[in-house]
Design a protein around this motif. Structure first.
Motif, PDB file in Angstrom:
ATOM      1  N   TYR A  85       0.837  -1.209   0.000  1.00  0.00           N
ATOM      2  CA  TYR A  85       0.000   0.000   0.000  1.00  0.00           C
ATOM      3  C   TYR A  85       0.866   1.251   0.000  1.00  0.00           C
ATOM      4  O   TYR A  85       0.622   2.190  -0.762  1.00  0.00           O
ATOM      5  CB  TYR A  85      -0.928  -0.022   1.210  1.00  0.00           C
ATOM      6  CG  TYR A  85      -1.675   1.254   1.422  1.00  0.00           C
ATOM      7  CD1 TYR A  85      -2.778   1.576   0.650  1.00  0.00           C
ATOM      8  CD2 TYR A  85      -1.277   2.163   2.406  1.00  0.00           C
ATOM      9  CE1 TYR A  85      -3.471   2.759   0.842  1.00  0.00           C
ATOM     10  CE2 TYR A  85      -1.950   3.341   2.604  1.00  0.00           C
ATOM     11  CZ  TYR A  85      -3.052   3.640   1.821  1.00  0.00           C
ATOM     12  OH  TYR A  85      -3.722   4.806   2.014  1.00  0.00           O
ATOM     13  N   GLU A  86       1.874   1.260   0.859  1.00  0.00           N
ATOM     14  CA  GLU A  86       2.739   2.435   0.927  1.00  0.00           C
ATOM     15  C   GLU A  86       3.497   2.646  -0.383  1.00  0.00           C
ATOM     16  O   GLU A  86       3.677   3.789  -0.819  1.00  0.00           O
ATOM     17  CB  GLU A  86       3.711   2.303   2.103  1.00  0.00           C
ATOM     18  CG  GLU A  86       3.047   2.468   3.455  1.00  0.00           C
ATOM     19  CD  GLU A  86       3.992   2.212   4.617  1.00  0.00           C
ATOM     20  OE1 GLU A  86       5.137   1.762   4.385  1.00  0.00           O
ATOM     21  OE2 GLU A  86       3.573   2.457   5.759  1.00  0.00           O
ATOM     22  N   PHE A  89       1.013   4.011  -2.861  1.00  0.00           N
ATOM     23  CA  PHE A  89       0.680   5.381  -2.482  1.00  0.00           C
ATOM     24  C   PHE A  89       1.816   6.329  -2.859  1.00  0.00           C
ATOM     25  O   PHE A  89       1.574   7.423  -3.401  1.00  0.00           O
ATOM     26  CB  PHE A  89       0.388   5.449  -0.986  1.00  0.00           C
ATOM     27  CG  PHE A  89      -0.106   6.783  -0.531  1.00  0.00           C
ATOM     28  CD1 PHE A  89      -1.409   7.181  -0.799  1.00  0.00           C
ATOM     29  CD2 PHE A  89       0.727   7.659   0.160  1.00  0.00           C
ATOM     30  CE1 PHE A  89      -1.876   8.415  -0.381  1.00  0.00           C
ATOM     31  CE2 PHE A  89       0.272   8.893   0.569  1.00  0.00           C
ATOM     32  CZ  PHE A  89      -1.027   9.280   0.302  1.00  0.00           C
ATOM     33  N   SER A  93       1.497   9.273  -5.521  1.00  0.00           N
ATOM     34  CA  SER A  93       1.809  10.644  -5.093  1.00  0.00           C
ATOM     35  C   SER A  93       2.816  11.281  -6.036  1.00  0.00           C
ATOM     36  O   SER A  93       2.686  12.460  -6.396  1.00  0.00           O
ATOM     37  CB  SER A  93       2.372  10.641  -3.670  1.00  0.00           C
ATOM     38  OG  SER A  93       1.396  10.211  -2.760  1.00  0.00           O
ATOM     39  N   GLN A 142      -6.298  11.377  -8.747  1.00  0.00           N
ATOM     40  CA  GLN A 142      -6.822  11.812  -7.453  1.00  0.00           C
ATOM     41  C   GLN A 142      -7.839  10.798  -6.936  1.00  0.00           C
ATOM     42  O   GLN A 142      -7.848  10.458  -5.753  1.00  0.00           O
ATOM     43  CB  GLN A 142      -7.459  13.199  -7.578  1.00  0.00           C
ATOM     44  CG  GLN A 142      -7.849  13.798  -6.246  1.00  0.00           C
ATOM     45  CD  GLN A 142      -6.636  14.087  -5.374  1.00  0.00           C
ATOM     46  OE1 GLN A 142      -5.601  14.483  -5.856  1.00  0.00           O
ATOM     47  NE2 GLN A 142      -6.767  13.860  -4.088  1.00  0.00           N
ATOM     48  N   MET A 145      -6.029   7.787  -5.620  1.00  0.00           N
ATOM     49  CA  MET A 145      -5.447   8.054  -4.302  1.00  0.00           C
ATOM     50  C   MET A 145      -6.520   8.016  -3.217  1.00  0.00           C
ATOM     51  O   MET A 145      -6.297   7.513  -2.120  1.00  0.00           O
ATOM     52  CB  MET A 145      -4.725   9.408  -4.289  1.00  0.00           C
ATOM     53  CG  MET A 145      -3.368   9.348  -4.937  1.00  0.00           C
ATOM     54  SD  MET A 145      -2.437  10.865  -4.748  1.00  0.00           S
ATOM     55  CE  MET A 145      -2.337  11.041  -2.998  1.00  0.00           C
ATOM     56  N   ASP A 146      -7.699   8.546  -3.536  1.00  0.00           N
ATOM     57  CA  ASP A 146      -8.788   8.525  -2.554  1.00  0.00           C
ATOM     58  C   ASP A 146      -9.216   7.096  -2.246  1.00  0.00           C
ATOM     59  O   ASP A 146      -9.554   6.770  -1.109  1.00  0.00           O
ATOM     60  CB  ASP A 146      -9.992   9.336  -3.081  1.00  0.00           C
ATOM     61  CG  ASP A 146      -9.715  10.844  -3.076  1.00  0.00           C
ATOM     62  OD1 ASP A 146      -8.806  11.268  -2.353  1.00  0.00           O
ATOM     63  OD2 ASP A 146     -10.435  11.568  -3.795  1.00  0.00           O
ATOM     64  N   LYS A 149      -6.739   5.588   0.146  1.00  0.00           N
ATOM     65  CA  LYS A 149      -6.854   6.097   1.507  1.00  0.00           C
ATOM     66  C   LYS A 149      -7.939   5.329   2.198  1.00  0.00           C
ATOM     67  O   LYS A 149      -7.982   5.008   3.276  1.00  0.00           O
ATOM     68  CB  LYS A 149      -7.155   7.583   1.529  1.00  0.00           C
ATOM     69  CG  LYS A 149      -5.967   8.417   1.106  1.00  0.00           C
ATOM     70  CD  LYS A 149      -6.299   9.878   1.155  1.00  0.00           C
ATOM     71  CE  LYS A 149      -5.156  10.731   0.639  1.00  0.00           C
ATOM     72  NZ  LYS A 149      -5.422  12.132   0.677  1.00  0.00           N
TER      73      LYS A 149
END
Length: 149
Positions: A85-86, A89, A93, A142, A145-146, A149
């Motif tokens: 996940y990181e 992400f 990003s 975007q 990314m949401d 999260k």
């Protein structure tokens, strides 16, 4: 002696029929069971109880080992998922920042072009089209990314 019968004094005493049970037999029956039978029953009961206790303790031991193993596996999988996940992400990003910089540079170019060009030129139309495409990509990233999260 001519009668052919011999009598024995001692034997006659033993031959008396006694309707009352002997004292040894009476003692055994009054107690119920002999001590050896009671001892065997007690040993069997203790063996059965020890077997049940051993099975219970062993099943608890196996259960605890299985729980520990499941916890370790779950923890390992959660760490792998967290790292994945990181990484995703961080990658997204970076892509968003890259697109933001492209949008910013397109905006600057568009502003410069608007200032220097006539009202409607092909260049400004191309820049608007490119800007719209970049905005769509930015919105899509975007949303991704949401979702992460």
């Amino acid at each position: 002696m001519g009668t052919g019968k011999k009598t024995n004094c001692n034997r006659g005493d033993d031959m008396e029929t006694n309707t009352e049970p002997s004292s040894a037999y009476q003692n055994r029956t009054s107690r119920g069971k002999s001590p050896s039978v009671m001892l065997v029953l007690l040993v069997w009961i203790l063996l059965i109880a020890a077997g049940i206790t051993g099975a219970y303790l062993y099943s608890n031991h196996v259960k605890q080992d299985m729980i520990r193993q499941l916890q370790a596996d779950t923890h390992k999988q959660m760490n792998e998922l967290k790292q994945s996940y990181e990484a995703k992400f961080t990658e997204l990003s970076g892509e968003v920042k890259e697109l933001e910089s492209k949008v910013q540079s397109f905006n600057e170019l568009l502003t410069f072009t608007k200032d220097n060009a006539s009202n409607k030129t092909d260049n400004s139309n191309k820049l608007y089209t490119q800007l719209n495409e970049v905005k769509k990509q930015l919105n899509e990233l975007q949303r991704k990314m949401d979702l992460l999260k």
